[in-house]
Motif scaffolding. Structure first.
Motif, mmCIF file in Angstrom:
data_model
loop_
_atom_site.group_PDB
_atom_site.id
_atom_site.type_symbol
_atom_site.label_atom_id
_atom_site.label_comp_id
_atom_site.label_asym_id
_atom_site.label_seq_id
_atom_site.Cartn_x
_atom_site.Cartn_y
_atom_site.Cartn_z
ATOM 1 N N THR A 152 0.905 -1.086 0.111
ATOM 2 C CA THR A 152 -0.308 -0.070 -0.300
ATOM 3 C C THR A 152 0.281 0.650 0.600
ATOM 4 O OG1 THR A 152 -1.809 -1.067 0.703
ATOM 5 C CG2 THR A 152 -1.810 1.696 1.191
ATOM 6 N N GLN A 153 0.055 2.149 -0.202
ATOM 7 C CA GLN A 153 1.342 3.965 -0.986
ATOM 8 C C GLN A 153 0.192 4.672 -0.545
ATOM 9 O OE1 GLN A 153 3.415 2.662 -4.696
ATOM 10 N NE2 GLN A 153 5.509 2.570 -3.179
ATOM 11 N N MET A 154 0.601 5.688 -0.186
ATOM 12 C CA MET A 154 0.373 7.363 -0.547
ATOM 13 C C MET A 154 1.196 8.164 -1.352
ATOM 14 S SD MET A 154 -2.241 7.007 2.240
ATOM 15 C CE MET A 154 -2.147 8.570 2.942
ATOM 16 N N LYS A 155 0.179 8.702 -1.920
ATOM 17 C CA LYS A 155 1.097 9.236 -2.608
ATOM 18 C C LYS A 155 -0.259 10.870 -3.071
ATOM 19 C CE LYS A 155 3.567 6.603 -4.966
ATOM 20 N NZ LYS A 155 5.311 7.122 -4.720
ATOM 21 N N PRO A 156 0.621 11.988 -2.916
ATOM 22 C CA PRO A 156 -0.244 13.162 -2.840
ATOM 23 C C PRO A 156 -0.159 13.947 -3.935
ATOM 24 C CG PRO A 156 2.320 13.235 -3.447
ATOM 25 C CD PRO A 156 2.474 12.337 -3.433
ATOM 26 N N ALA A 157 -1.538 14.505 -4.323
ATOM 27 C CA ALA A 157 -1.947 15.055 -5.228
ATOM 28 C C ALA A 157 -2.707 16.471 -5.193
ATOM 29 C CB ALA A 157 -3.410 14.151 -4.976
ATOM 30 N N PHE A 158 -2.337 17.111 -5.788
ATOM 31 C CA PHE A 158 -2.869 18.376 -6.348
ATOM 32 C C PHE A 158 -4.668 18.501 -6.826
ATOM 33 C CE2 PHE A 158 -3.483 22.258 -9.651
ATOM 34 C CZ PHE A 158 -3.455 23.032 -8.279
ATOM 35 N N ALA A 159 -5.605 19.095 -6.807
ATOM 36 C CA ALA A 159 -6.849 19.107 -7.085
ATOM 37 C C ALA A 159 -6.993 20.665 -7.656
ATOM 38 C CB ALA A 159 -8.235 19.057 -6.325
ATOM 39 N N TYR A 160 -7.630 20.782 -8.538
ATOM 40 C CA TYR A 160 -8.004 22.204 -9.473
ATOM 41 C C TYR A 160 -10.103 21.971 -9.760
ATOM 42 C CZ TYR A 160 -7.454 20.665 -13.979
ATOM 43 O OH TYR A 160 -7.090 20.100 -14.794
ATOM 44 N N GLY A 161 -10.447 22.704 -9.899
ATOM 45 C CA GLY A 161 -11.949 22.093 -10.520
ATOM 46 C C GLY A 161 -13.173 23.468 -10.526
ATOM 47 N N PHE A 162 -13.886 23.097 -11.519
ATOM 48 C CA PHE A 162 -14.891 23.347 -10.816
ATOM 49 C C PHE A 162 -16.528 23.449 -11.012
ATOM 50 C CE2 PHE A 162 -13.559 23.150 -15.596
ATOM 51 C CZ PHE A 162 -15.267 23.335 -15.833
ATOM 52 N N GLY A 163 -17.619 23.492 -10.791
ATOM 53 C CA GLY A 163 -18.970 23.344 -10.627
ATOM 54 C C GLY A 163 -19.878 23.720 -10.587
ATOM 55 N N THR A 164 -21.429 23.371 -10.010
ATOM 56 C CA THR A 164 -22.854 24.706 -9.848
ATOM 57 C C THR A 164 -23.618 23.899 -8.720
ATOM 58 O OG1 THR A 164 -23.910 26.167 -11.017
ATOM 59 C CG2 THR A 164 -24.123 23.860 -12.749
ATOM 60 N N ASP A 165 -24.152 24.556 -7.933
ATOM 61 C CA ASP A 165 -25.119 23.652 -7.749
ATOM 62 C C ASP A 165 -26.322 24.005 -8.177
ATOM 63 O OD1 ASP A 165 -23.545 22.574 -5.617
ATOM 64 O OD2 ASP A 165 -23.239 23.773 -4.155
ATOM 65 N N PHE A 166 -27.935 23.165 -8.354
ATOM 66 C CA PHE A 166 -29.010 23.869 -8.661
ATOM 67 C C PHE A 166 -29.852 23.186 -6.879
ATOM 68 C CE2 PHE A 166 -26.424 22.212 -12.359
ATOM 69 C CZ PHE A 166 -26.835 23.599 -13.364
ATOM 70 N N ARG A 167 -30.290 24.546 -7.740
ATOM 71 C CA ARG A 167 -31.051 24.253 -5.485
ATOM 72 C C ARG A 167 -32.314 23.373 -6.477
ATOM 73 N NH1 ARG A 167 -34.054 29.383 -2.684
ATOM 74 N NH2 ARG A 167 -35.356 27.965 -1.375
ATOM 75 N N LEU A 168 -32.765 22.499 -5.607
ATOM 76 C CA LEU A 168 -34.124 21.899 -5.519
ATOM 77 C C LEU A 168 -35.029 22.149 -4.376
ATOM 78 C CD1 LEU A 168 -32.366 18.553 -6.043
ATOM 79 C CD2 LEU A 168 -33.527 19.250 -8.361
ATOM 80 N N SER A 169 -34.673 22.907 -3.580
ATOM 81 C CA SER A 169 -35.261 22.527 -2.232
ATOM 82 C C SER A 169 -34.450 23.646 -1.181
ATOM 83 C CB SER A 169 -36.323 21.704 -1.352
ATOM 84 O OG SER A 169 -35.392 20.710 -1.387
#
Length: 217
Positions: A152-169
């Motif tokens: 088993t190994q642990m590796k570092p990671a870099f994250a980026y992203g985008f998104g949106t929340d659609f209101r349901l209620s």
């Protein structure tokens, strides 16, 4: 005695109000996330470790759990956990040996979220962060010539992203998100026939679109 009772009551209501204020900014989400490894960051074979020249990761579908806390008008902190299973495939250039190591993976990512201009129904955002990916082999596949099992190994990671929340209620949103993950490739501590570290030792870009149902407290 009466003063102490009033003081305790005030403190109790204050604690409840503080907790409610905290919860009102908290949301949790759960759903499915694609894990699609793409390009590997390399310019030439000279950047790879010795004769193990090629390494690839199979595509998979995982489960994502997400917790997000909003503070201020345009900021939030996000913690996410993605669980998936895939295989790392190694091709050793010298002897043409092909090795597949199936793994259970856990991506643990913390991100800073920036809220973009929004409407009542649509709340877009961008994120940037980082964390670790845990690669845990679940089989006994290992490279010819190496007597040890994949570790088993642990590796570092870099994250980026985008998104949106659609209101349901009032309490529920539908979240569409794309996250790009740049993480180091695992080698599971294996050695090839030349007694050299297996794998490329490079970094891979992983595209991770997801669909979640989000609950706001």
């Amino acid at each position: 005695m009466k003063f102490k009772l009033i003081l305790v009551t005030v403190l109790a209501f204050g604690s409840i109000a503080h907790a409610q204020g905290f919860l009102s900014n908290l949301s949790v989400g759960a759903g499915f996330q694609g894990v699609f490894p793409g390009s590997t960051f390399t310019k030439s074979l000279a950047e790879a470790n010795q004769p193990a020249n090629t390494q690839a990761t199979t595509k998979s579908l995982g489960i994502v759990i997400d917790g997000r806390y909003d503070f201020g008008r345009h900021s939030a902190l996000d913690l996410s956990l993605t669980i998936n299973r895939d295989s790392e495939i190694f091709y050793e250039g010298e002897g043409g040996a092909l090795t597949r190591v199936q793994t259970n993976n856990a991506e643990m990512i913390a991100s800073y979220v920036v809220r973009l201009p929004s409407t009542e129904k649509l709340k877009p955002y961008a994120l940037i962060g980082g964390g670790m990916v845990r690669f845990s082999p679940n089989g006994t596949n290992y490279t010819t010539g190496d007597t040890t099992l994949p570790s088993t190994q642990m590796k570092p990671a870099f994250a980026y992203g985008f998104g949106t929340d659609f209101r349901l209620s009032d309490n529920f949103d539908l979240r569409l998100q794309y996250r790009g993950l740049i993480r180091s490739d695992p080698d599971f501590g294996l050695l090839n026939n030349a007694n050299s570290p297996f794998g490329t030792g490079l970094k891979t870009h992983v595209a991770e679109p997801s669909l979640q149902v989000v609950y706001h407290f």
